[in-house]
Structures are given as C-alpha cells and as structure tokens.
Design a protein around this motif. Structure first.
Motif, short mmCIF file in Angstrom:
data_model
loop_
_atom_site.label_atom_id
_atom_site.label_comp_id
_atom_site.label_asym_id
_atom_site.label_seq_id
_atom_site.Cartn_x
_atom_site.Cartn_y
_atom_site.Cartn_z
N ILE A 482 13.26 1.51 -23.95
CA ILE A 482 12.22 2.49 -24.22
C ILE A 482 11.59 1.81 -25.09
CG2 ILE A 482 11.93 5.12 -25.09
CD1 ILE A 482 14.21 5.37 -22.84
N LEU A 483 12.54 1.89 -26.12
CA LEU A 483 11.93 0.95 -27.82
C LEU A 483 10.94 -0.26 -27.58
CD1 LEU A 483 14.59 1.69 -30.36
CD2 LEU A 483 12.72 3.40 -30.24
N MET A 484 11.76 -1.43 -26.88
CA MET A 484 10.72 -2.45 -26.28
C MET A 484 9.67 -1.78 -25.67
SD MET A 484 13.98 -5.60 -25.16
CE MET A 484 12.96 -6.28 -24.94
N ASN A 485 9.52 -1.22 -24.50
CA ASN A 485 7.78 -0.62 -24.32
C ASN A 485 7.13 -0.22 -25.22
OD1 ASN A 485 6.74 1.28 -21.68
ND2 ASN A 485 6.99 -1.06 -21.54
N LEU A 486 7.69 0.90 -25.86
CA LEU A 486 6.40 1.34 -26.63
C LEU A 486 6.31 0.64 -27.67
CD1 LEU A 486 6.02 4.68 -28.10
CD2 LEU A 486 7.93 4.91 -28.93
N GLU A 487 7.03 -0.16 -28.46
CA GLU A 487 6.49 -1.33 -29.26
C GLU A 487 4.84 -2.18 -28.01
OE1 GLU A 487 8.04 -5.24 -31.42
OE2 GLU A 487 9.30 -3.63 -31.54
N GLU A 488 5.20 -2.74 -27.27
CA GLU A 488 4.99 -3.28 -26.65
C GLU A 488 3.54 -2.19 -26.38
OE1 GLU A 488 3.93 -6.28 -22.18
OE2 GLU A 488 6.00 -4.35 -22.55
N MET A 489 3.21 -1.21 -25.97
CA MET A 489 2.28 -0.39 -26.29
C MET A 489 0.81 -0.44 -27.19
SD MET A 489 4.05 2.55 -23.41
CE MET A 489 3.16 3.54 -23.70
N ARG A 490 2.25 -0.07 -28.19
CA ARG A 490 1.41 0.51 -29.84
C ARG A 490 1.19 -1.12 -30.32
NH1 ARG A 490 5.46 5.08 -32.11
NH2 ARG A 490 4.46 6.74 -30.78
N VAL A 491 1.41 -1.68 -30.32
CA VAL A 491 1.02 -3.51 -30.30
C VAL A 491 -0.28 -3.71 -29.52
CG1 VAL A 491 1.12 -5.73 -30.51
CG2 VAL A 491 2.95 -4.32 -30.77
N ALA A 492 -0.68 -3.55 -28.34
CA ALA A 492 -1.09 -3.54 -27.49
C ALA A 492 -2.52 -2.53 -28.25
CB ALA A 492 -1.82 -2.85 -26.34
N VAL A 493 -2.85 -1.42 -28.42
CA VAL A 493 -3.50 -0.11 -29.18
C VAL A 493 -4.09 -0.97 -30.53
CG1 VAL A 493 -3.86 1.78 -30.57
CG2 VAL A 493 -2.63 2.11 -28.09
N PHE A 494 -2.78 -1.17 -31.33
CA PHE A 494 -3.60 -2.67 -32.22
C PHE A 494 -4.32 -3.09 -32.13
CE2 PHE A 494 -1.50 -4.68 -36.03
CZ PHE A 494 -2.40 -4.50 -36.97
N THR A 495 -3.63 -4.19 -31.21
CA THR A 495 -4.77 -6.03 -31.27
C THR A 495 -5.61 -5.43 -30.80
OG1 THR A 495 -3.08 -6.13 -29.46
CG2 THR A 495 -3.00 -6.84 -31.27
N ALA A 496 -6.35 -4.45 -29.54
CA ALA A 496 -6.98 -4.11 -28.99
C ALA A 496 -8.12 -3.96 -29.79
CB ALA A 496 -6.98 -2.80 -28.29
N ASP A 497 -8.24 -2.66 -31.16
CA ASP A 497 -9.05 -2.79 -32.07
C ASP A 497 -9.56 -3.98 -33.16
OD1 ASP A 497 -9.07 0.18 -31.59
OD2 ASP A 497 -8.96 0.71 -32.74
N ALA A 498 -7.96 -4.27 -33.17
CA ALA A 498 -8.63 -5.72 -33.70
C ALA A 498 -9.54 -6.27 -33.73
CB ALA A 498 -6.88 -6.18 -34.68
N TRP A 499 -9.61 -6.61 -32.54
CA TRP A 499 -10.80 -8.18 -31.86
C TRP A 499 -11.60 -7.24 -31.92
CZ3 TRP A 499 -9.67 -12.22 -31.30
CH2 TRP A 499 -8.12 -12.86 -30.58
N ARG A 500 -11.29 -5.61 -31.97
CA ARG A 500 -12.73 -4.66 -31.95
C ARG A 500 -13.87 -4.61 -33.19
NH1 ARG A 500 -14.65 -0.03 -33.15
NH2 ARG A 500 -16.19 1.41 -31.71
N SER A 501 -12.80 -4.47 -33.88
CA SER A 501 -13.76 -4.74 -35.47
C SER A 501 -13.68 -6.16 -35.85
CB SER A 501 -12.40 -4.47 -36.79
OG SER A 501 -12.42 -3.37 -36.55
N LEU A 502 -13.30 -7.35 -35.08
CA LEU A 502 -13.57 -8.74 -35.70
C LEU A 502 -15.27 -8.69 -34.52
CD1 LEU A 502 -13.42 -11.54 -36.31
CD2 LEU A 502 -12.47 -12.17 -34.13
N ILE A 503 -15.45 -8.35 -33.46
CA ILE A 503 -16.45 -8.53 -33.41
C ILE A 503 -17.58 -7.99 -33.69
CG2 ILE A 503 -17.50 -7.83 -31.08
CD1 ILE A 503 -15.00 -8.27 -29.95
#
Length: 832
Positions: A482-503
């Motif tokens: 569960i913790l592994m999947n939760l981390e994967e989900m939250r990393v996806a949320v974070f990185t999506a916004d990081a790409w967004r800010s870069l653009i």
C-alpha cells in the motif's frame, strides 16, 4: 474631454478587472448560486439572537448568550454607527458588483492603485494586479469562507499606495488614501493580516529612508513619515470602537494570557496564545517550494481518489482506502490548499533580485525571506520563539503559516518591477544574460529536477500522522505494498505539477526573449505574459474554488429553515432562559444549535479563555460521562448521579440533545440544572486560578461557591447562610439585560448562571452595586435581606467615548477628501 481621454486607459483597466472577476465565477453568479461555507453558516447561527434583538428593538446588543454560555459580540458581528459610512464607501469602491465577483475585483483594483502610485504605466499595472490577485491563497480563503481576511488583504495594497504617494511628496492625496484604506482595512476586521503588513510597511519605509539619506532629503523623509503616521492614526480613530473593544476582549479571550500555571510552562507565553497553538499550522520547509510548484505536497486535504493523476497510478485493490486518505502529505494538521504565486512570477522575482536597483529591492527581498522563515513556525523555533517572546502582539495570532501573505505581496511586486526594467531596457537580455539564465536555472531548472528526480529532493511521501494511522490499522505485511503504491501515486501528482511549472516558465521566458530581440512589441509582450500568468494561476485556483462548490441560494440557510422535531420540543418549553447541550454534533465546532437555542457549545476562533479552560478541564469529561451513563440509565436522567455533571448543572443546562442509532435525536430534560440563579450556603476562597478550577471537581455548586480571593469584597463568605426561604427568579430577559426578583429573610450570596465578563453592570433596586466572579466563569454578588430587584446590563461606557472619537476622525477624513477633490478640479481648470 481631455480629462476623459487621460482617464480612459484606467477606466478600461477597471472594466477589464470586472470582466475577469465575472468570468471566473460564471455561471454560478448569473444563476444566483452561492458558496455554502462553514464559517459563513456558523456566523448565521452565532448571530441569530443578536439579529432578532435588533429586529425587535432597533438596538444593537454587544452581548449574546447564543454560544459558549455567553460572550461579547465584538468579534461575532462588529457593527458600530461610525462604520456605516465606511460600509457605503466599500459598496462604492467595489462598484456594487455581485458577491464573489467584487471580491476578486477589489483584489485586482487595490494592487493596480499601488502600481499607479509607483508610477507604473496602465497595462503594466494591470499585469501586476493580475499576478497579485490570482495567488492561490486568496481563492482558497474565499472557498473556506474567510471573507473578512480576504477583504482586509484586498485593502492592504491601496493602503501602501497612500504611503508611496506621501513619500513621493503628494502629501494631501496620499494622506487621504492612507487614512481611507486603513479605515477600510480595520472595518473589515481581520487584525492579523493588518498586523503582518505593518512589517512590510516598516521595510518599505526603511527603503524610502535609505533613498532619502543618499539623496540628502532626510527632512522631507521625516516630514513624510510624520504625515503618514497622522494619516494612519486618523484611519485608526475612525475604527476606534472596533479596535478598543477588540483589544479589551482579547485580554479575556483565548488570545490573552491564561492565569493557569500548567505543567508545561515552556509552552505558555507571557501574554498570549500557547506556543503549540500558535504554531499548530506551520508551513513545512520543503513545502515552501509550493510557491513554485503547487502540488509539492499534494495540494489540499481532500480525498486522494478525487485526483485523476493519482488515480491513474492507483492499485484497484486499494480504491476504498484512497477515499479515506488525503491528497496532502505535508506535516500540517490539514490544509485547504498550497500557497502558489505563479511559476513565471517566481522567475521574474528572482530576476528582479539581479536587475532592480535601489533599497526597495532589498526591502521586498527581505520581506519575502522574513515571511518564509516565520511561516515555518515550529520548524524554525529559534526565530519563532524570539517573535513570540519579544515582538509585541505576535503571540496573539495563530496559524503562523498565514504570514506567507507577505511573500504573496512582495514576490509579485518585485516581479513586476523586474519586468518593467526589461520592458524599458530590452538590451538587458544581452547585457545581463547571466542574470536571466541564473533565474531560469533557479526556477525552470529546479522544476525540471523535481520532475525527473522527485525522490532525490523529497524521499518521503507519507506524513507522520498518516503513517501512524496506517500502522495502527493495517498489518505490516499488507501495509508495505500500500505504501509503495501510495508513494507512486503521489510522486505522479508532484511531477505532473513540476512539468507544468516548467512549461509556464519557458513560455514566459520565450516571450521575454522575443520582445528583447525585437520580435514583439511591448504591449504584445505584456499582454502575452499576462495571459500566460493568468492561465497558469487560474488553473491552479480552479482546483480549490470551482463552480461545483456553488449551491442554490438558500442552501446555506437549510439548517435554519425548519427546526427539527427535537428543537421544536425544546422550543415548546417557555422557561425564560436556559441552555442546551447538543451531543449529536461536533459540539464545539458548530453554531446551528445556537440558531435555535442558547448553546453550551459553539464555534469561534477566539472564545473566552476561561470558558475554553472549563471546556478542557470539566465539560469534555462530563460529556464523556453522559455518553457512558445516560444510555446505561435508559435515557432517564433521574437515574444518573448529578455529582458527575456539576459544571453543566451550574451552567443551567436544561436539555441535552442526544443522538439515536437511526440518525435522529431526542431531547433529554436535565432535572439537576441549577436554574438562572441560586443562593449558596458557603463561599470557599482560593488563592489562584489553578485552585479555583480544580475545586470544581470536589464541590457541589448548588451549595458552595468557589471564589478567587481577589473578589472577597464583592462576594463575602460571612453573608452566605443556608435558608430554605430564599428565592430568586428571573423575570425579564434580553441578551444585554437581565432582571431578577429576590426575596431573602437574611440575605446572602447569589450565584448567577451567567458568564462573568468585565463591563457588565449590576444594580439592586436601581442602585449600582459591584458583583464578582465565582466558580471560575460565573457571576456572584452579595444580596441584602428583604425583597429586591436585581438587574444586570451590558452597555459599556467606553463604547460611547470611542464612538465620539470615531465620528470626529470620520469628519476629518471627509473634509480632507473634499479638499482633495476641490483642489483637483481647480488644478484641471487652470490647466485647461
């Protein structure tokens, strides 16, 4: 005609602000839908008794018994005769636009006025207004219903505009603007925001002073500073009634110092809130990167299942769990969203640190760093402790994370100053290329690193509280995946916004580059940058304030349209005055009960300190006992031991609203409620607050009153005698006036089930007599033998004094405004 042409660009900008504000809230505003906000709904319930009193008498009560047993209305619905004209000025200022639309409009207009005072051109000022007003925090607090805070913040930039005008030697107009917006700030009634921005004004005043020193203009600076102080004092005096009585109330509220000496002495402050409470909402050090990347810690404390990016990575086996886990994984207890000021705005701010010259740059940079460091609160306790212990009033305010409003002001202001430099000197792109690329690296480069190596910067994606909860509920062998999947989900949320800010940073950088290379005209460059910033910030804000949150008008009143069957049964009791404890709700986080009854509970951020201490020490424990003993007794209070509920009984709690398993409620009559007042047989003196609150555990308030020895003269132990012939009856009730008829052969000590608060006056047969405090929170007094009429009234004399001063200051402000208008007309006549 020439005047119209001169003002036309400003008029167009103002119309643009109105259009932008309207579009944001479309279609909700055209359909008449509203936000059903917790704080707004709570305000309706808390203010109902005072509202009914005003409708019935035409007068304003400064006290209500609707919540927490009774409290002043100073911070519930502050309304004074002297503020009525200011309310009209507010309506005029926001052009009578619809609710919600005018909120954003005044936020835009205020910063526009500030930049015009700095002598920015119209369209640059309009861009600056957009990047200030669309900072995420402002929209988050609208959604939360913190409207007083929002409006106060909207009036801060024009207040500083007045300051700028004064230091630019436009003394009269600057004074009027300063005084007016100081007055509007204070009438908006969120002193915490006003207090924070005093630091900003101090930094800016120092910057003006340094400039004056370098230019040999210190006499002019001192003159301007004097005028600024006087203008500020006029604005303060216009609101003196509000300020003075808020100050008086703060000493008795949770914002004042407790008289209790607690075990953890280090947690207490010299004169304000406790350290833990002040720093409960502290921004995380890593969380500060939300200024650049909004979802650096996941956004708001709403179900993770509502985030589409996260759910793309979700394991279907854990879907039920993800409806219970929040999107936010920072260390704050919870949050409605991050503080995001715009990715390209941060780029411009960093660029401003290189390109902008003069002391003002350092003032704004210093203000930003100051704001960020203090927002860390318990994560940076050395500085926080210093401010709590040594900076006046700092310990009166909670949620230190909110001091980031300073950064939300200083960042866009320095950013727009940087853009102005680039627009006016496009050659800087080549001459200072290093500054541009360093700024790009510190913002776009960092966003890129966050996107490609998120775990390097943030190895943990589960908060401490979440981890403890999960470990306590799920076996370790099941928890690991569960913790592994939760981390994967939250990393996806974070990185999506990081790409967004870069653009968005790259888009803005390209526009700047094209302008500096002569490929774009200035107006097109400004317009495109405005569009990039608006699309960026608009998109983030719509995560936290969106159309789906708006409901049909009247929905906010739904809890108050029709009393429940339980409410009806209690309301059928025509006993003149009693209290109700609602056990079917979050007792101390709602005011719906207060709409229909005089509630033991309630919701307010600054309740009376002693009442809060009684809640913690006694009422919460008695509620626990009720939940245990009442069902065991089959709901029959006569079968319950009255000695287990002494405080609820002395507060005249006549009814308990008890929840049933089917979701309904039932009213339970408490036969042990002590009534509106009673004679006691004994007075027990104590030396301090600890002894007083502890004594309530061992005594029966029906027979004994515990009194701090400071009130020995007002409550004399020797007069307390047992006599079954003593009677006292409440004969007339208003929230601010109580009348009792008493008959006592020998006289004695009477305790009243009313909350003690300085400012209440007491009379026996029309003659004023003193009364004291008993049982930690109640009133008590000596009563002579015989038949008498006792009255309590709450009409503070200080109110009449402060209103006189306020009207005088208002007259000065109006006279000054007239002079400015007349001189302006004459000047334009001469120019013509």
């Amino acid at each position: 005609m020439s005047l119209f042409k001169k003002l036309l660009p400003d008029i167009v900008a103002v119309i643009l602000f109105a259009v932008i504000s309207f579009v944001y809230f479309y279609p909700a505003v055209t359909e008449g839908r509203i936000l059903a906000q917790h704080d707004a709904v709570a305000g309706i319930g808390a203010g109902q008794e005072a509202k009914e009193f005003h409708e019935r008498t035409g007068e304003t009560t400064r006290w209500t018994n609707a919540l927490f047993g009774g409290m002043p209305t100073y911070q519930l619905a502050p309304s004074y005769g002297s503020s009525k004209l200011l309310n009209y000025v507010q309506n005029l200022y926001h052009l009578f636009l619809p609710t919600y639309v005018w909120y954003v409009f005044v936020m835009l207009l205020g910063f526009y006025i500030l930049l015009r005072a700095f002598n920015f051109k119209v369209w640059m000022s309009a861009l600056g207004a957009i990047i200030w007003a669309f900072s995420s925090y402002f929209f988050i607090i609208i959604a939360a219903g913190h409207i007083w805070k929002f409006v106060t913040l909207a009036y801060i930039p024009p207040t500083i505009a007045g300051m700028v005008l004064i230091y630019r030697k436009k003394y009269l107009s600057g004074s009027i603007v300063t005084a007016l917006f100081v007055a509007l700030q204070i009438v908006s009634n969120h002193l915490q925001m006003t207090y924070y921005f005093l630091f900003v004004m101090l930094f800016m005043a120092i910057a003006f002073g340094v400039s004056a020193w370098k230019e040999g203009q210190m006499n002019s600076f001192l003159k301007s500073t004097g005028i600024l102080v006087i203008a500020g004092l006029v604005g303060i005096c216009v609101n003196l009634s509000n300020l003075y009585h808020t100050y008086q109330y703060s000493k008795e509220s949770m914002r004042g110092k407790s008289e209790l000496v607690k075990e953890n002495v280090a947690n207490q402050t010299s004169s304000g809130l406790e350290r833990d409470y002040i720093t409960q909402w502290s921004y995380g050090i890593g969380e500060t990167f939300s200024l650049l990347v909004p979802n650096v810690k996941g956004g708001a404390s709403v179900p993770l299942s509502e985030n589409t990016t996260a759910m793309e990575k979700a394991d279907p086996n854990y879907m039920g769990l993800y409806t219970q886990i929040g999107q936010y994984w920072g260390e704050q207890p919870g949050t409605a969203g991050p503080v995001y000021v715009g990715a390209f705005v941060v780029f411009l701010f960093i660029l401003g640190c290189f390109l902008v010259k003069g002391p003002m740059k350092w003032a704004l940079l210093g203000g930003t760093i100051f704001s960020i460091l203090l927002s860390w609160g318990k994560n940076f306790m050395g500085l926080t402790d210093f401010f709590i212990d040594y900076i006046p009033m700092y310990n009166k305010f909670r949620a230190v994370s909110s001091i980031l409003v300073i950064a939300e002001f200083t960042i866009p202001l320095l950013a727009i100053m940087a853009l102005k430099e680039v627009i006016e000197h496009p050659s800087l792109f080549k001459e200072r290329a290093k500054a541009f690329y360093i700024s790009l690296g510190l913002t776009g480069g960092l966003a890129l690193l966050f996107a490609v190596a998120p775990r390097f910067f943030f190895p943990n994606y589960i908060s401490t509280a979440e981890m403890n909860a999960l470990q306590g509920a799920i076996p370790q062998e099941q928890l690991t995946p569960i913790l592994m999947n939760l981390e994967e989900m939250r990393v996806a949320v974070f990185t999506a916004d990081a790409w967004r800010s870069l653009i968005f940073i790259l888009l803005g950088f390209i526009i700047l580059g094209l302008y500096c290379m002569g490929k774009l005209k200035a107006k097109w460059a400004i317009g495109l940058i405005a569009l990039v910033c608006l699309v960026d910030m608009w998109g983030v804000n719509k995560r936290y304030l969106y159309d789906g949150q708006f409901v049909a008008k009247g929905s906010d009143m739904k809890p108050f349209l029709e009393p429940s069957q339980t409410d009806k049964e209690i309301l059928a009791d025509k006993t003149l005055d009693f209290r109700v404890l609602n056990l079917s709700t979050n007792t101390f986080n709602e005011n719906e009960t207060s709409y229909w009854h005089k509630s033991i509970g309630g919701y307010h951020a600054a309740k009376l300190r002693r009442y809060q201490e009684i809640i913690e020490e006694h009422i919460q424990g008695e509620i626990t006992s009720l939940f245990k003993e009442l069902p065991a007794a089959g709901g029959d209070m006569n079968q319950v031991d009255a000695s287990h509920f002494p405080v609820l009984n002395m507060l005249n709690t006549r009814y308990y609203i008890f929840p049933l398993q089917d979701g309904n409620t039932v009213p339970i009559l408490n036969p042990y409620a002590l009534g509106n007042a009673w004679f006691v047989d004994e007075v027990k003196y104590v030396d301090n607050a600890n002894q007083e609150i502890d004594a309530l555990h061992q005594m029966d308030p029906k027979h004994t009153a515990v009194v701090d020895k400071r009130f020995a003269a007002e409550v004399k132990a020797e007069t307390a005698v047992a006599d079954s012939l003593n009677t006292i009856t409440l004969t007339a009730y208003e929230p601010n006036a109580l009348t009792y008829e008493v008959n006592s052969p020998k006289g004695g000590v009477v305790v009243f089930s009313e909350i003690y608060y300085p400012g209440w006056q007491s009379f026996i047969d029309g003659k004023e007599v003193p009364h004291g405090r008993a049982d930690y929170i109640l009133r008590a007094m000596n009563v002579p033998a015989g038949k008498h009429t006792i009255e309590f009234t709450f009409d503070p004399k200080s109110l009449h004094v402060t209103e006189t001063i306020a009207y005088t200051a208002l007259g000065l402000l109006l006279a000054g405004a007239v002079v400015v208008i007349v001189l302006g007309i004459r000047r334009r006549g001469k120019d013509a």
